[in-house]
Write a protein that holds these residues in place. Structure first.
Motif, mmCIF file in Angstrom:
data_model
loop_
_atom_site.group_PDB
_atom_site.id
_atom_site.type_symbol
_atom_site.label_atom_id
_atom_site.label_comp_id
_atom_site.label_asym_id
_atom_site.label_seq_id
_atom_site.Cartn_x
_atom_site.Cartn_y
_atom_site.Cartn_z
ATOM 1 N N ASN A 68 -55.463 54.167 6.817
ATOM 2 C CA ASN A 68 -54.503 53.371 6.554
ATOM 3 C C ASN A 68 -54.792 51.849 6.754
ATOM 4 N N LYS A 69 -55.972 51.486 7.683
ATOM 5 C CA LYS A 69 -56.297 50.284 7.956
ATOM 6 C C LYS A 69 -57.212 49.530 7.047
ATOM 7 N N VAL A 70 -56.641 48.433 6.785
ATOM 8 C CA VAL A 70 -57.646 47.410 5.925
ATOM 9 C C VAL A 70 -58.742 46.824 6.975
ATOM 10 N N VAL A 71 -59.904 47.254 6.588
ATOM 11 C CA VAL A 71 -60.955 46.493 7.162
ATOM 12 C C VAL A 71 -61.725 45.418 6.564
ATOM 13 N N TYR A 72 -61.669 45.380 5.240
ATOM 14 C CA TYR A 72 -62.255 43.926 4.698
ATOM 15 C C TYR A 72 -61.472 43.578 3.293
ATOM 16 N N VAL A 73 -61.389 42.489 2.904
ATOM 17 C CA VAL A 73 -60.873 42.091 1.807
ATOM 18 C C VAL A 73 -61.787 41.381 0.943
ATOM 19 N N LYS B 132 -60.799 34.796 -6.499
ATOM 20 C CA LYS B 132 -60.793 34.216 -5.181
ATOM 21 C C LYS B 132 -59.567 33.506 -4.556
ATOM 22 N N LYS B 133 -58.716 33.208 -5.389
ATOM 23 C CA LYS B 133 -57.571 32.980 -4.878
ATOM 24 C C LYS B 133 -56.698 33.981 -4.381
ATOM 25 N N LYS B 134 -56.778 35.099 -5.208
ATOM 26 C CA LYS B 134 -55.864 36.271 -4.909
ATOM 27 C C LYS B 134 -56.439 36.700 -3.415
ATOM 28 N N GLU B 135 -57.759 36.404 -3.292
ATOM 29 C CA GLU B 135 -58.432 37.200 -2.162
ATOM 30 C C GLU B 135 -57.988 36.198 -0.628
ATOM 31 N N THR B 136 -57.980 34.834 -1.067
ATOM 32 C CA THR B 136 -57.681 33.937 -0.259
ATOM 33 C C THR B 136 -56.050 34.111 0.320
ATOM 34 N N ASP B 137 -55.270 34.424 -0.672
ATOM 35 C CA ASP B 137 -54.071 34.584 -0.242
ATOM 36 C C ASP B 137 -53.661 36.045 0.496
ATOM 37 N N LEU C 73 -55.884 37.397 2.200
ATOM 38 C CA LEU C 73 -56.261 37.200 3.811
ATOM 39 C C LEU C 73 -55.084 36.488 4.746
ATOM 40 N N ALA C 74 -54.614 35.524 4.102
ATOM 41 C CA ALA C 74 -53.626 34.750 4.723
ATOM 42 C C ALA C 74 -52.485 35.669 5.109
ATOM 43 N N THR C 75 -52.067 36.391 4.327
ATOM 44 C CA THR C 75 -50.834 37.346 4.592
ATOM 45 C C THR C 75 -51.576 38.327 5.603
ATOM 46 N N TYR C 76 -52.792 38.811 5.651
ATOM 47 C CA TYR C 76 -53.005 39.869 6.634
ATOM 48 C C TYR C 76 -52.919 39.151 8.001
ATOM 49 N N ARG C 77 -53.474 37.803 8.009
ATOM 50 C CA ARG C 77 -53.539 37.223 9.352
ATOM 51 C C ARG C 77 -52.181 36.827 9.764
ATOM 52 N N LYS C 78 -51.232 36.590 8.764
ATOM 53 C CA LYS C 78 -49.807 36.331 9.207
ATOM 54 C C LYS C 78 -49.524 37.681 10.052
ATOM 55 N N ARG D 81 -55.145 38.041 12.786
ATOM 56 C CA ARG D 81 -56.562 37.890 12.688
ATOM 57 C C ARG D 81 -56.861 38.413 11.454
ATOM 58 N N ASN D 82 -58.171 38.299 11.078
ATOM 59 C CA ASN D 82 -58.767 38.731 9.862
ATOM 60 C C ASN D 82 -58.988 40.230 10.013
ATOM 61 N N PRO D 83 -59.324 40.935 8.867
ATOM 62 C CA PRO D 83 -59.497 42.442 8.858
ATOM 63 C C PRO D 83 -60.935 42.478 9.705
ATOM 64 N N LYS D 84 -61.270 43.416 10.313
ATOM 65 C CA LYS D 84 -62.681 43.677 11.002
ATOM 66 C C LYS D 84 -63.695 43.036 10.502
ATOM 67 N N TYR D 85 -64.077 43.201 9.222
ATOM 68 C CA TYR D 85 -65.346 42.712 8.662
ATOM 69 C C TYR D 85 -65.211 41.563 7.838
ATOM 70 N N ASN D 86 -64.123 40.675 7.678
ATOM 71 C CA ASN D 86 -64.106 39.449 7.226
ATOM 72 C C ASN D 86 -64.496 38.460 8.296
ATOM 73 N N LYS D 87 -65.288 37.412 8.078
ATOM 74 C CA LYS D 87 -65.650 36.522 9.044
ATOM 75 C C LYS D 87 -64.902 35.210 8.989
ATOM 76 N N ASP D 88 -64.378 34.884 7.747
ATOM 77 C CA ASP D 88 -63.870 33.469 7.727
ATOM 78 C C ASP D 88 -62.519 33.706 6.875
ATOM 79 N N SER D 89 -61.905 32.622 6.745
ATOM 80 C CA SER D 89 -60.416 32.791 6.145
ATOM 81 C C SER D 89 -60.727 32.899 4.691
ATOM 82 N N ASP D 90 -61.574 32.597 3.992
ATOM 83 C CA ASP D 90 -61.461 32.818 2.357
ATOM 84 C C ASP D 90 -62.327 33.990 2.021
#
Length: 78
Positions: A11-16, A52-57, A59-64, A68-77
């Motif tokens: 159930n864990k998101v590891v990448y977006v 890309k906007k949906k992805e950025t949004d 990731l922001a929700t995930y970090r909130k 932190r980001n999902p395991k394999y996402n390196k930056d905020s976008d």
């Protein structure tokens, strides 16, 4: 036409991310050594900019929620 997707381990998101070819992109992630059980496409097909906007949004929700980001996402976008 581009979609957003999540790689999940259980159930864990590891990448977006975004892609115009989900099957190819899933295979690339596996070849890159990412550990995940399945890929979920999380949007309808849209413009690349819209995806890309949906992805950025997402990731922001995930970090909130996770701090932190999902395991394999390196930056905020993605």
């Amino acid at each position: 036409d581009t979609v957003t997707y999540e790689l999940k381990q259980g159930n864990k998101v590891v990448y977006v991310g975004t892609t115009n070819d989900p099957e190819r992109r899933e295979q690339q992630h596996r070849e890159d050594g990412k550990k995940f059980g399945h890929m979920n496409v999380t949007s309808r097909r849209m413009t690349e900019d819209g995806a890309k906007k949906k992805e950025t949004d997402r990731l922001a929700t995930y970090r909130k929620n996770q701090g932190r980001n999902p395991k394999y996402n390196k930056d905020s976008d993605g």
